[in-house]
Design a protein around this motif. Structure first.
Motif, short mmCIF file in Angstrom:
data_model
loop_
_atom_site.label_atom_id
_atom_site.label_comp_id
_atom_site.label_asym_id
_atom_site.label_seq_id
_atom_site.Cartn_x
_atom_site.Cartn_y
_atom_site.Cartn_z
N UNK A 221 0.80 -1.22 0.00
CA UNK A 221 0.00 0.00 0.00
C UNK A 221 0.83 1.28 0.00
N UNK A 222 2.17 1.16 -0.13
CA UNK A 222 3.00 2.35 -0.21
C UNK A 222 3.27 2.77 -1.66
N UNK A 223 3.04 1.88 -2.60
CA UNK A 223 3.15 2.17 -4.04
C UNK A 223 4.57 2.47 -4.52
N UNK A 224 5.52 2.57 -3.62
CA UNK A 224 6.93 2.78 -3.98
C UNK A 224 7.76 1.77 -3.20
N UNK A 225 8.67 1.08 -3.88
CA UNK A 225 9.58 0.16 -3.21
C UNK A 225 10.88 0.90 -2.93
N UNK A 226 11.22 1.00 -1.65
CA UNK A 226 12.42 1.74 -1.24
C UNK A 226 13.48 0.78 -0.73
N UNK A 227 14.69 0.91 -1.28
CA UNK A 227 15.83 0.13 -0.81
C UNK A 227 16.90 1.11 -0.36
N UNK A 228 17.32 0.98 0.89
CA UNK A 228 18.26 1.94 1.48
C UNK A 228 19.50 1.22 1.97
N UNK A 229 20.67 1.73 1.58
CA UNK A 229 21.93 1.09 1.96
C UNK A 229 22.59 1.86 3.10
N UNK A 230 22.95 1.13 4.16
CA UNK A 230 23.64 1.74 5.29
C UNK A 230 25.12 1.41 5.29
N UNK A 231 25.47 0.24 4.77
CA UNK A 231 26.89 -0.17 4.80
C UNK A 231 27.14 -1.15 3.66
N UNK A 232 28.28 -1.00 2.97
CA UNK A 232 28.65 -1.93 1.91
C UNK A 232 28.26 -1.44 0.53
N UNK A 233 27.83 -2.35 -0.31
CA UNK A 233 27.49 -2.04 -1.70
C UNK A 233 26.42 -3.02 -2.17
N UNK A 234 25.36 -2.51 -2.82
CA UNK A 234 24.32 -3.39 -3.35
C UNK A 234 23.96 -2.94 -4.76
N UNK A 235 23.38 -3.87 -5.50
CA UNK A 235 22.84 -3.58 -6.83
C UNK A 235 21.35 -3.87 -6.80
N UNK A 236 20.56 -2.88 -7.21
CA UNK A 236 19.11 -3.02 -7.25
C UNK A 236 18.68 -3.09 -8.71
N UNK A 237 17.88 -4.10 -9.03
CA UNK A 237 17.41 -4.28 -10.41
C UNK A 237 15.91 -4.50 -10.43
N UNK A 238 15.25 -3.91 -11.43
CA UNK A 238 13.84 -4.23 -11.64
C UNK A 238 13.73 -5.69 -12.05
N UNK A 239 12.55 -6.26 -11.85
CA UNK A 239 12.39 -7.70 -12.09
C UNK A 239 12.76 -8.10 -13.51
N UNK A 240 12.53 -7.21 -14.48
CA UNK A 240 12.86 -7.55 -15.87
C UNK A 240 14.32 -7.29 -16.21
N UNK A 241 15.10 -6.82 -15.22
CA UNK A 241 16.54 -6.56 -15.34
C UNK A 241 16.88 -5.42 -16.32
N UNK A 242 15.86 -4.69 -16.80
CA UNK A 242 16.13 -3.59 -17.72
C UNK A 242 16.60 -2.35 -16.99
N UNK A 243 16.24 -2.21 -15.72
CA UNK A 243 16.64 -1.06 -14.92
C UNK A 243 17.52 -1.53 -13.77
#
Length: 347
Positions: A221-243
């Motif tokens: 119900x928030x309509x936006x998926x938020x990913x927040x990094x506090x330490x290290x390194x991450x890669x965020x990809x849309x399910x179709x891997x285009x973004x």
């Protein structure tokens, strides 16, 4: 100067008239470097905005501790949420973690599941008779008003917020990666393993890491998926891997519709729920009420035009809802009426 003023007045700060607050603000402005007494330079205006936000936040916290209940028509109060969750094993068996005894609660595929003295769900990935058995899926589900902590079989620590679920294998042996699926919100401290990436699937995206600390907010119900990094390194990809976006500490990705954007995050606000409080930073009242609804299991209604003012401040999640609503009312931007578990928001 603001801190000195606040400490001198103590709790009485909440009762200072607006007129006096304006006078104090003017005195602060006049003594700021570079102010010639004319129009305020841009830097001074920015400082003024910061001071205003701090003052409102401080007053909100003081009022929270000392104001009497002002919410209308309260027949009974609503307590806060707590540690509540259900573990579903690969064979379909459900275990109420809240009432389960400490110690071993299940054994599956060569892995022992335990609830330790601190209430933490722990997986002992010991090699037993079923060591070569294929991993089964486990799911921890928290209800509205519930939260839980667990250690996954690889040692990754997870804080699961209310109204959330995490699905993961009973062990990671023989798998090329460590994949879990999240609905809702969780904070991860991932155990380092360069040979086996840790992947979180949630809300139409994938987060891939080797070992790091991050938060994923994927409430439906928030309509936006938020990913927040506090330490290290991450890669965020849309399910179709285009973004795809690479996050560094302090970054937050926003996945909405067909876009994946990157922004700076207020880390204190992001992990506030994990640390036991609500943190509002220019937060719209609709978002505030969604957070309260998930923690107190209330039905929120809006009466008339919504307030346009944003809210700032910090409030403990361990208080009854009447205390929280009273603190919000003290900002004079919003009012509430309680009838059972229904809370009506009024301007």
């Amino acid at each position: 100067m603001l801190e000195a003023w606040y400490l001198e007045l103590g709790e009485g700060a909440a009762d200072i008239p607006e007129e006096r607050i304006r006078e104090i603000r003017e005195e602060i402005f006049q003594k700021l470097p570079g102010n010639s007494g004319g129009k305020f330079p841009a830097g001074i205006l920015l400082a003024a905005a910061a001071i205003a936000v701090i003052m409102v936040s401080l007053i909100l916290e003081v009022v929270f501790h000392r104001r009497d209940l002002v919410v209308q028509h309260v027949t009974h109060d609503i307590p806060p949420g707590g540690n509540r969750a259900v573990l579903t094993l690969s064979n379909g068996q459900k275990i109420d973690l809240t009432h389960a005894s400490n110690g071993s609660i299940a054994v599956q595929q060569g892995t022992r599941v335990l609830k330790n003295r601190a209430g933490l769900l722990v997986y002992d990935d010991s090699v037993g008779p079923e060591a070569k058995a294929q991993a089964g899926e486990n799911t921890v589900t928290t209800p509205v008003g519930g939260s839980w902590q667990l250690n996954l079989p690889d040692g990754t620590r997870v804080w699961l917020n209310n109204s959330s679920s995490l699905t993961y294998p009973s062990h990671f042996r023989g798998q090329p990666d460590r994949m879990v699926t999240l609905a809702g919100e969780a904070y991860f401290e991932v155990a380092k393993d360069k040979r086996h990436p840790f992947i979180v699937k949630s809300g139409g995206q994938e987060v891939k890491v080797l070992g790091t600390h991050f938060d994923v907010n994927a409430f439906a119900n928030e309509h936006v998926v938020r990913t927040t990094l506090l330490e290290g390194l991450v890669t965020v990809s849309a399910a179709d891997k285009k973004l795809t976006q690479k996050l560094f500490p302090g970054n937050q990705s926003l996945l909405q519709g067909g876009s994946l954007k990157l922004t700076r995050a207020n880390l204190e606000q992001v992990v506030a729920w994990k640390n036991g409080y609500f943190r509002f930073d220019n937060t719209p009242i609709e978002q505030v009420m969604r957070e309260l609804a998930r923690w107190y299991d209330i039905d929120v209604r809006f009466d008339g035009t919504l307030p346009t003012e944003k809210l700032n401040g910090r409030i403990s999640r361990s208080k009854n809802i009447s205390k929280v609503l009273s603190a919000l009312e003290a900002t004079k931007t919003v009012h509430f009426k309680m009838e059972g578990r229904r809370v009506t928001v009024m301007k």
